[in-house]
Design a protein around this motif. Structure first.
Motif, mmCIF file in Angstrom:
data_model
loop_
_atom_site.group_PDB
_atom_site.id
_atom_site.type_symbol
_atom_site.label_atom_id
_atom_site.label_comp_id
_atom_site.label_asym_id
_atom_site.label_seq_id
_atom_site.Cartn_x
_atom_site.Cartn_y
_atom_site.Cartn_z
ATOM 1 N N ALA A 102 -0.897 5.450 -4.090
ATOM 2 C CA ALA A 102 -2.072 5.429 -4.907
ATOM 3 C C ALA A 102 -2.385 7.079 -4.829
ATOM 4 O O ALA A 102 -2.003 7.841 -4.180
ATOM 5 C CB ALA A 102 -3.047 4.751 -4.160
ATOM 6 N N PRO A 103 -3.285 7.584 -5.907
ATOM 7 C CA PRO A 103 -3.622 8.718 -6.249
ATOM 8 C C PRO A 103 -4.567 9.120 -4.971
ATOM 9 O O PRO A 103 -5.290 8.150 -4.318
ATOM 10 C CB PRO A 103 -4.394 8.875 -7.570
ATOM 11 N N GLU A 104 -4.868 10.425 -4.561
ATOM 12 C CA GLU A 104 -5.644 10.854 -3.495
ATOM 13 C C GLU A 104 -6.786 11.054 -3.981
ATOM 14 O O GLU A 104 -7.106 12.318 -4.472
ATOM 15 C CB GLU A 104 -4.752 12.104 -2.582
ATOM 16 N N ASP A 105 -7.965 10.012 -3.934
ATOM 17 C CA ASP A 105 -9.051 10.612 -4.122
ATOM 18 C C ASP A 105 -10.014 9.755 -3.382
ATOM 19 O O ASP A 105 -9.650 8.946 -2.342
ATOM 20 C CB ASP A 105 -9.316 10.511 -5.661
ATOM 21 N N ASP A 106 -11.426 9.535 -3.597
ATOM 22 C CA ASP A 106 -12.249 8.582 -2.923
ATOM 23 C C ASP A 106 -12.097 7.127 -3.230
ATOM 24 O O ASP A 106 -12.973 6.609 -2.485
ATOM 25 C CB ASP A 106 -13.607 9.287 -2.996
ATOM 26 N N ALA A 107 -11.543 6.996 -4.252
ATOM 27 C CA ALA A 107 -11.368 5.512 -4.496
ATOM 28 C C ALA A 107 -10.715 4.582 -3.442
ATOM 29 O O ALA A 107 -9.891 4.933 -2.783
ATOM 30 C CB ALA A 107 -10.757 5.243 -5.858
ATOM 31 N N ALA A 108 -11.283 3.379 -3.392
ATOM 32 C CA ALA A 108 -10.461 2.296 -2.354
ATOM 33 C C ALA A 108 -9.305 1.948 -3.037
ATOM 34 O O ALA A 108 -8.909 2.165 -4.319
ATOM 35 C CB ALA A 108 -11.596 1.030 -2.181
ATOM 36 N N ILE A 109 -8.240 1.458 -2.306
ATOM 37 C CA ILE A 109 -7.001 1.287 -2.654
ATOM 38 C C ILE A 109 -6.578 -0.428 -2.412
ATOM 39 O O ILE A 109 -6.822 -0.636 -1.296
ATOM 40 C CB ILE A 109 -5.967 2.237 -1.857
ATOM 41 N N LEU A 110 -6.016 -0.873 -3.350
ATOM 42 C CA LEU A 110 -5.642 -2.210 -3.207
ATOM 43 C C LEU A 110 -4.012 -2.179 -3.556
ATOM 44 O O LEU A 110 -3.722 -2.098 -4.390
ATOM 45 C CB LEU A 110 -6.511 -3.106 -4.426
ATOM 46 N N SER A 111 -3.477 -2.599 -2.341
ATOM 47 C CA SER A 111 -2.042 -2.706 -2.274
ATOM 48 C C SER A 111 -1.625 -4.349 -2.441
ATOM 49 O O SER A 111 -2.174 -4.979 -1.549
ATOM 50 C CB SER A 111 -1.419 -2.209 -1.047
ATOM 51 N N VAL A 112 -0.979 -4.371 -3.233
ATOM 52 C CA VAL A 112 -0.852 -5.979 -3.647
ATOM 53 C C VAL A 112 0.603 -6.080 -4.020
ATOM 54 O O VAL A 112 1.195 -5.599 -4.904
ATOM 55 C CB VAL A 112 -1.953 -6.354 -4.638
ATOM 56 N N ILE A 113 1.309 -6.971 -3.205
ATOM 57 C CA ILE A 113 2.880 -7.385 -3.722
ATOM 58 C C ILE A 113 2.961 -8.619 -3.985
ATOM 59 O O ILE A 113 2.134 -9.618 -3.551
ATOM 60 C CB ILE A 113 3.617 -7.176 -2.364
ATOM 61 N N ASP A 114 3.649 -8.992 -5.314
ATOM 62 C CA ASP A 114 3.969 -10.285 -5.661
ATOM 63 C C ASP A 114 4.728 -11.126 -4.520
ATOM 64 O O ASP A 114 5.684 -11.053 -4.330
ATOM 65 C CB ASP A 114 4.742 -10.302 -6.849
ATOM 66 N N ALA A 115 4.078 -12.134 -4.182
ATOM 67 C CA ALA A 115 4.617 -13.186 -3.190
ATOM 68 C C ALA A 115 5.468 -14.341 -3.495
ATOM 69 O O ALA A 115 5.851 -15.162 -3.075
ATOM 70 C CB ALA A 115 3.659 -13.575 -2.022
ATOM 71 N N ARG A 116 5.512 -14.479 -5.014
ATOM 72 C CA ARG A 116 5.845 -15.436 -5.715
ATOM 73 C C ARG A 116 5.059 -16.782 -5.321
ATOM 74 O O ARG A 116 4.326 -16.772 -4.672
ATOM 75 C CB ARG A 116 7.379 -15.575 -5.155
ATOM 76 N N MET A 117 5.588 -17.774 -5.744
ATOM 77 C CA MET A 117 4.794 -19.228 -5.691
ATOM 78 C C MET A 117 3.382 -19.052 -5.960
ATOM 79 O O MET A 117 2.430 -19.667 -5.329
ATOM 80 C CB MET A 117 5.092 -19.650 -4.024
ATOM 81 N N GLY A 118 3.039 -18.225 -6.829
ATOM 82 C CA GLY A 118 1.572 -18.250 -7.325
ATOM 83 C C GLY A 118 0.724 -17.279 -6.139
ATOM 84 O O GLY A 118 -0.427 -17.468 -6.506
ATOM 85 N N GLU A 119 1.234 -16.446 -5.253
ATOM 86 C CA GLU A 119 0.550 -15.999 -4.266
ATOM 87 C C GLU A 119 1.011 -14.396 -4.289
ATOM 88 O O GLU A 119 1.806 -13.957 -4.764
ATOM 89 C CB GLU A 119 0.684 -16.483 -2.905
ATOM 90 N N ILE A 120 -0.029 -13.773 -3.452
ATOM 91 C CA ILE A 120 0.046 -12.230 -3.484
ATOM 92 C C ILE A 120 -0.332 -11.747 -1.895
ATOM 93 O O ILE A 120 -0.731 -12.625 -1.299
ATOM 94 C CB ILE A 120 -0.835 -11.393 -4.348
ATOM 95 N N TYR A 121 0.686 -10.892 -1.355
ATOM 96 C CA TYR A 121 0.367 -10.129 -0.174
ATOM 97 C C TYR A 121 -0.513 -8.894 -0.250
ATOM 98 O O TYR A 121 -0.327 -8.248 -1.628
ATOM 99 C CB TYR A 121 1.647 -9.543 0.476
ATOM 100 N N VAL A 122 -1.493 -8.982 0.079
ATOM 101 C CA VAL A 122 -2.571 -7.922 -0.133
ATOM 102 C C VAL A 122 -3.476 -7.313 0.874
ATOM 103 O O VAL A 122 -3.587 -8.051 2.026
ATOM 104 C CB VAL A 122 -3.824 -8.755 -0.971
ATOM 105 N N ALA A 123 -4.008 -6.181 0.839
ATOM 106 C CA ALA A 123 -4.599 -5.451 1.893
ATOM 107 C C ALA A 123 -5.474 -4.237 1.102
ATOM 108 O O ALA A 123 -4.983 -3.816 0.090
ATOM 109 C CB ALA A 123 -3.956 -4.988 2.947
#
Length: 229
Positions: A102-123
Motif C-alpha cells: 500500500a502507499p506510505e501515508d497516514d491512511a489505514a491499510i486493509l489487506s484482503v486476499i480472495d479465499a474462494r468459497m465466498g470468503e476473504i482472508y483479511v486484516a
C-alpha cells in the motif's frame, strides 16, 4: 546477514535475497507453477550475488494465509532448505507482506486476499513512521458482507479480495477509500523486510517449528453448499 525470502501463498510466486544491505528479488504471476519456479529463482538470485547456498544465514517465508497448496509449498521449501543448511527460519504473515504494497501515508491499510468459497482472508494495519505496518485488528477469514473494521480516517485497500468483492467491501469500509488495488499480491521482498529485524532480534526458529497459517481448515464446498452459494 544473508537470507532468502519465499512467498508463494497467492498467484504471485516470488523470491528475494537479502545480501548485507542489498535486496534483490524475482516475482512472477504464475498460478500452479510455483513448484517449478521457486528454486530456479533462488539459484538465479544467489548467482547474481555471487553466493552459494551455504553462505545463507536463514530463510524467511510467507506463512499464509492464502491458497492451501501455495502456503504449504512455501513453508515446506523453507523448512527443507533450512534443514539441509542447518539454519533457522522466520515466518511472516502473508497479509502483513501484502499490506506493505500500500502507499506510505497516514491512511489505514486493509489487506484482503480472495479465499474462494465466498470468503476473504483479511486484516487491518497502520503505517508506522519507519514504513513498517502494525496490526490494528486480528487476521481472520470472513465474508466481505459481514466485515467489521476499526475506525480510521481513510483506507488503502490491497489484494485480490478487492478485485472479487469490491462492491461489498465498499459498503463495509467505514471511511473514505484513498486507494484500492485488486492486482496486488504478497511479495517476497516485503517478507524479507518484515523478517530482517526478527532475524536481528534472535526470533528465528528451528525449521520444524516454522508452521503455516491457514486460518481455516476446509478447502472445498460440498455439493449442497455449492447449491446454496
Amino acid at each position: 546477514m544473508n537470507f532468502l525470502a519465499i512467498e508463494t501463498s497467492t498467484e504471485a510466486c516470488s523470491v528475494a535475497l537479502v545480501h548485507g544491505d542489498v535486496v534483490i528479488a524475482r516475482s512472477e504471476i504464475a498460478p500452479r507453477r510455483h513448484a517449478e519456479l521457486v528454486l530456479p529463482m533462488a539459484d538465479e538470485l544467489l548467482a547474481e550475488a555471487g553466493l552459494k547456498r551455504e553462505a545463507l544465514d536463514g530463510i524467511a517465508v510467507g506463512r499464509g494465509p492464502g491458497a492451501f497448496t501455495g502456503v504449504r509449498l512455501g513453508v515446506s521449501l523453507a523448512q527443507g532448505m533450512a534443514m539441509a543448511l542447518d539454519i533457522p527460519v522466520v515466518t511472516v504473515s502473508s497479509l502483513q507482506a501484502l499490506a506493505l504494497e500500500a502507499p506510505e501515508d497516514d491512511a489505514a491499510i486493509l489487506s484482503v486476499i480472495d479465499a474462494r468459497m465466498g470468503e476473504i482472508y483479511v486484516a487491518a494495519w497502520r503505517r508506522e513512521d519507519d514504513g513498517s505496518v502494525t496490526a490494528i485488528d486480528r487476521e481472520r477469514v470472513d465474508t466481505a458482507a459481514a466485515l467489521v473494521l476499526p475506525e480510521a480516517s481513510a483506507w488503502h485497500v490491497v489484494g485480490s479480495g478487492w478485485a472479487t468483492y469490491e462492491a461489498l467491501l465498499r459498503e463495509r469500509i467505514p471511511a473514505p477509500i484513498r486507494s484500492a488495488d485488486g492486482a496486488r499480491f504478497p511479495q517476497a521482498r516485503h517478507v524479507a523486510e518484515v523478517a530482517a529485524p526478527l532475524f536481528r532480534a534472535g526470533k528465528a526458529v528451528a525449521p520444524e517449528l516454522a508452521l503455516p497459517v491457514y486460518l481455516r481448515d476446509k478447502v472445498a464446498l460440498t455439493l449442497v453448499e455449492q447449491g446454496k452459494a
